[in-house]
Design a protein around this motif. Structure first.
Motif, PDB file in Angstrom:
ATOM      1  N   UNK A  44       0.813  -1.218   0.000  1.00  0.00           N
ATOM      2  CA  UNK A  44       0.000   0.000   0.000  1.00  0.00           C
ATOM      3  C   UNK A  44       0.847   1.269   0.000  1.00  0.00           C
ATOM      4  N   UNK A  45       2.066   1.169   0.543  1.00  0.00           N
ATOM      5  CA  UNK A  45       2.934   2.343   0.551  1.00  0.00           C
ATOM      6  C   UNK A  45       3.390   2.688  -0.858  1.00  0.00           C
ATOM      7  N   UNK A  46       3.667   1.658  -1.673  1.00  0.00           N
ATOM      8  CA  UNK A  46       4.054   1.893  -3.066  1.00  0.00           C
ATOM      9  C   UNK A  46       2.883   2.482  -3.852  1.00  0.00           C
ATOM     10  N   UNK A  47       1.690   1.956  -3.601  1.00  0.00           N
ATOM     11  CA  UNK A  47       0.504   2.504  -4.263  1.00  0.00           C
ATOM     12  C   UNK A  47       0.271   3.949  -3.842  1.00  0.00           C
ATOM     13  N   UNK A  48       0.476   4.205  -2.568  1.00  0.00           N
ATOM     14  CA  UNK A  48       0.295   5.571  -2.062  1.00  0.00           C
ATOM     15  C   UNK A  48       1.292   6.522  -2.713  1.00  0.00           C
ATOM     16  N   UNK A  69      -3.977   8.577  -1.521  1.00  0.00           N
ATOM     17  CA  UNK A  69      -2.726   8.222  -0.857  1.00  0.00           C
ATOM     18  C   UNK A  69      -2.916   8.164   0.652  1.00  0.00           C
ATOM     19  N   UNK A  70      -3.648   9.142   1.193  1.00  0.00           N
ATOM     20  CA  UNK A  70      -3.898   9.179   2.639  1.00  0.00           C
ATOM     21  C   UNK A  70      -4.666   7.936   3.086  1.00  0.00           C
ATOM     22  N   UNK A  71      -5.663   7.564   2.310  1.00  0.00           N
ATOM     23  CA  UNK A  71      -6.475   6.394   2.669  1.00  0.00           C
ATOM     24  C   UNK A  71      -5.628   5.126   2.739  1.00  0.00           C
ATOM     25  N   UNK A  72      -4.748   4.932   1.760  1.00  0.00           N
ATOM     26  CA  UNK A  72      -3.898   3.745   1.750  1.00  0.00           C
ATOM     27  C   UNK A  72      -2.910   3.748   2.918  1.00  0.00           C
ATOM     28  N   UNK A  73      -2.335   4.910   3.196  1.00  0.00           N
ATOM     29  CA  UNK A  73      -1.341   4.997   4.262  1.00  0.00           C
ATOM     30  C   UNK A  73      -1.972   4.787   5.632  1.00  0.00           C
ATOM     31  N   UNK A  74      -3.160   5.319   5.824  1.00  0.00           N
ATOM     32  CA  UNK A  74      -3.837   5.097   7.103  1.00  0.00           C
ATOM     33  C   UNK A  74      -4.197   3.625   7.271  1.00  0.00           C
ATOM     34  N   UNK A  75      -4.501   2.976   6.139  1.00  0.00           N
ATOM     35  CA  UNK A  75      -4.787   1.541   6.206  1.00  0.00           C
ATOM     36  C   UNK A  75      -3.528   0.771   6.614  1.00  0.00           C
ATOM     37  N   UNK A  76      -2.381   1.185   6.067  1.00  0.00           N
ATOM     38  CA  UNK A  76      -1.121   0.530   6.434  1.00  0.00           C
ATOM     39  C   UNK A  76      -0.785   0.773   7.899  1.00  0.00           C
ATOM     40  N   UNK A 118       1.111   0.720  13.489  1.00  0.00           N
ATOM     41  CA  UNK A 118       1.102   2.150  13.841  1.00  0.00           C
ATOM     42  C   UNK A 118       2.475   2.800  13.931  1.00  0.00           C
ATOM     43  N   UNK A 119       3.533   2.006  14.043  1.00  0.00           N
ATOM     44  CA  UNK A 119       4.879   2.574  14.178  1.00  0.00           C
ATOM     45  C   UNK A 119       5.674   2.507  12.874  1.00  0.00           C
ATOM     46  N   UNK A 120       5.010   2.259  11.764  1.00  0.00           N
ATOM     47  CA  UNK A 120       5.682   2.165  10.455  1.00  0.00           C
ATOM     48  C   UNK A 120       6.211   3.553  10.074  1.00  0.00           C
ATOM     49  N   UNK A 121       7.502   3.754  10.268  1.00  0.00           N
ATOM     50  CA  UNK A 121       8.086   5.069  10.024  1.00  0.00           C
ATOM     51  C   UNK A 121       7.994   5.511   8.578  1.00  0.00           C
ATOM     52  N   UNK A 122       8.127   4.576   7.639  1.00  0.00           N
ATOM     53  CA  UNK A 122       8.034   4.935   6.219  1.00  0.00           C
ATOM     54  C   UNK A 122       6.643   5.458   5.887  1.00  0.00           C
ATOM     55  N   UNK A 123       5.600   4.757   6.365  1.00  0.00           N
ATOM     56  CA  UNK A 123       4.233   5.197   6.109  1.00  0.00           C
ATOM     57  C   UNK A 123       3.946   6.536   6.784  1.00  0.00           C
ATOM     58  N   UNK A 124       4.471   6.708   8.002  1.00  0.00           N
ATOM     59  CA  UNK A 124       4.275   7.973   8.709  1.00  0.00           C
ATOM     60  C   UNK A 124       4.943   9.127   7.954  1.00  0.00           C
TER      61      UNK A 124
END
Length: 372
Positions: free
Chosen positions: A5-9, A21-28, A33-39
């Motif tokens: 989902x991060x690549x899609x975002x 992009x926000x929707x996918x990242x919040x899903x990830x 919750x501590x995924x630094x790349x997604x944050x």
């Protein structure tokens, strides 16, 4: 296997669809919750829509990631976000320095430290960090050009070094001539250093080799603005010289028997003819880049959305119509020769004021350029 989902975002972020992009990242983040790349990516998304406080919050959260590289990238993002506020220069420097301490061999972090130091007007230290970034950067032209841009920005920020910054920026552009965002920076450097004609050339060269959909909005707007400014400058010069020559000099030769007294129609007709020829030569000279159809299409794509461009076009058309009227019915319209000067003067002034409405890149554009 489902796509990351991060690549899609990232794809959505690049095509300017922040909501998806926000929707996918919040899903990830719901999964981790501590995924630094997604944050960190979510910080870019929020910045792209102007939510700077939220963007900073997510970037700070990302700095707690266990992975060193991710944590360093988060500090870099945080530095750029904080650096958008001129009053928080010291904080931006601290964040950039934290990133450099985590990954001392990563050239991007040195470039960010350099930018923060330049904002604080510490040019010697900024130059040293930019030089270090260049030395650490790989041979890859795209990355080496970005490192050179960091050095160019330091010089451009110092009024005494702007010409040097312009030369370094040109060197950077030569390494990656098809990158539209880099060409935008080169054009800005040329404009800052006073090389207006070269700035126009850079703009059109970029429009020629880059799909119009990928051209940064500021580059497109400045391309059209600078082209019209140059066109209006030359037209104003012609419109001033023609009445001065025919009404002020030629028409008054001979005293009481001067042509302006004995045959005003001849003077008006001759002045109108020369004015039309002068306008034609200006069009041919200044608008030469539009002979390339790809450039012409790109310019038209952006010019048609500009109220200022339409105003300029109408005023130029009125000036041409004035000359044509003087050429056909000189005695019925004696002001045909001096009127274009008044029209072009007003247009020049309005165009200059209109330039104040040209905005610098949005926060989203700035963040997107750095999120590479």
């Amino acid at each position: 296997m489902d796509a990351d989902p991060r690549a899609q975002a990232m794809t959505y972020l690049q095509v300017r669809q922040p909501d998806k992009a926000r929707e996918l990242l919040r899903s990830a983040l719901a999964q981790n919750p501590t995924d630094g790349t997604a944050l960190c990516m979510l910080a870019h998304v929020e910045a792209s829509v102007g939510n700077l406080a939220e963007a900073e919050r997510y970037a700070r959260m990302a700095t707690a990631d266990a992975d060193t590289a991710t944590r360093a990238a988060a500090f870099g993002t945080l530095s750029r976000l904080i650096g958008l506020d001129a009053a928080r220069g010291r904080e931006a420097l601290e964040a950039a320095s934290a990133a450099a301490q985590l990954e001392p061999e990563e050239w991007r972090h040195r470039a960010e430290v350099s930018a923060a130091l330049a904002d604080l007007r510490d040019f010697p230290a900024a130059e040293a960090q930019a030089m270090a970034a260049i030395q650490l950067s790989p041979i890859d032209p795209a990355e080496r050009s970005r490192a050179l841009v960091a050095l160019a920005r330091v010089y451009l920020a110092d009024p005494a070094q702007r010409q040097r910054g312009y030369r370094v920026m040109r060197e950077a552009a030569a390494l990656d001539p098809t990158d539209p965002s880099l060409q935008q920076q080169v054009m800005s450097a040329q404009f800052t250093a006073g090389h207006r004609a070269e700035a126009i050339g850079t703009a059109f060269a970029s429009l020629r080799v880059t799909p119009t959909a990928a051209v940064p909005p500021l580059l497109a707007r400045l391309s059209v603005y600078l082209l019209l400014r140059r066109l209006l400058g030359w037209l104003l010069l012609v419109a001033f010289a023609v009445p001065l020559l025919f009404f002020g000099i030629i028409g008054n030769i001979g005293g009481d028997a001067a042509a302006l007294e004995t045959d005003p129609a001849l003077i008006v007709r001759a002045g109108a003819f020369v004015g039309l020829v002068g306008f034609g030569l200006v069009f041919a000279f200044v608008l030469r880049p539009l002979a390339d159809r790809s450039v012409a299409r790109a310019v038209w794509r952006f010019a048609r959305r500009s109220a200022l461009a339409w105003f300029d076009a109408v005023m130029i058309a009125l000036a041409v119509l004035s000359y044509l009227t003087g050429l056909v019915v000189p005695l019925l319209f004696v002001p045909a020769v001096p009127l274009p000067f008044l029209l072009m003067l007003v247009t020049w002034l309005v165009h200059g004021w209109g330039g104040l409405a040209l905005k610098t890149p949005s926060v989203g554009e700035l963040m997107a350029q750095n999120h590479r």
